[in-house]
Scaffold this motif. Structure first.
Motif, short mmCIF file in Angstrom:
data_model
loop_
_atom_site.label_atom_id
_atom_site.label_comp_id
_atom_site.label_asym_id
_atom_site.label_seq_id
_atom_site.Cartn_x
_atom_site.Cartn_y
_atom_site.Cartn_z
N ARG A 179 12.48 10.03 -49.55
CA ARG A 179 13.05 11.58 -49.58
C ARG A 179 12.38 12.61 -50.31
O ARG A 179 12.24 13.83 -50.12
N ASP B 232 9.74 13.84 -48.01
CA ASP B 232 10.25 14.12 -46.69
C ASP B 232 10.16 15.91 -46.90
O ASP B 232 10.63 16.34 -47.68
N SER C 31 18.80 7.55 -46.38
CA SER C 31 20.06 7.59 -47.25
C SER C 31 20.25 6.06 -47.70
O SER C 31 20.21 5.10 -47.16
#
Length: 151
Positions: free
Chosen positions: A49, A52, A72
């Motif tokens: 993340r 990202d 996630s």
């Protein structure tokens, strides 16, 4: 108030910013975003993340650099899926209907939703094994005429 008056009068002290540490560009290089697999699931998720969209956390799958997007944490039982060997990972990933499930060294799971290949193609991770399948596009006569007019 005094600081504002010094600035307005052009008498505020000016301290040049040092060049070292003045930018974040150095950490946003693709070569610095390779995934280190010897970490717990939460750290893997944070790494993916954190990179990202730029530059994108990546790893090697079947000799090809694959970039992971949209992770996630997955707190459920291990889902059914097709195994995918990932270089450096202690356990194969699972391509499931929801995406690619990867495992941290703590046995916990992370779900990755999208994959990008070296050639620029981006696919849903759930379609990894069907990515090479192509279907021919069949045009109706009317569509063929429109296509010819466009040409």
């Amino acid at each position: 108030v005094e600081a504002v008056h010094l600035i307005a009068d052009g008498k505020a002290p000016r301290i040049p910013q040092p060049k070292e540490g003045a930018t974040y560009e150095g950490i946003q290089k693709k070569e610095n975003a390779e995934i280190s697999w010897d970490q717990p699931a939460a750290a893997l998720h944070n790494w993916i993340r954190g990179h990202d969209k730029v530059p994108g956390a990546w790893t090697t799958i079947n000799g090809q650099v694959v970039t992971f997007y949209g992770s996630s944490l997955l707190d459920a039982s291990v889902p059914a899926g097709q195994e995918l060997t990932i270089k450096g990972a202690s356990r194969p990933g699972l391509v499931t209907k929801n995406g690619l499930v990867i495992f941290g060294n703590d046995g916990k799971m992370v779900l990755v939703r999208n994959l990008k290949f070296e050639d620029g193609r981006m696919i849903p991770a759930s379609k990894y094994f069907s990515a090479d399948e192509t279907t021919a596009l069949e045009l109706t006569e009317e569509e063929k005429k429109i296509a010819e007019d466009i040409r």
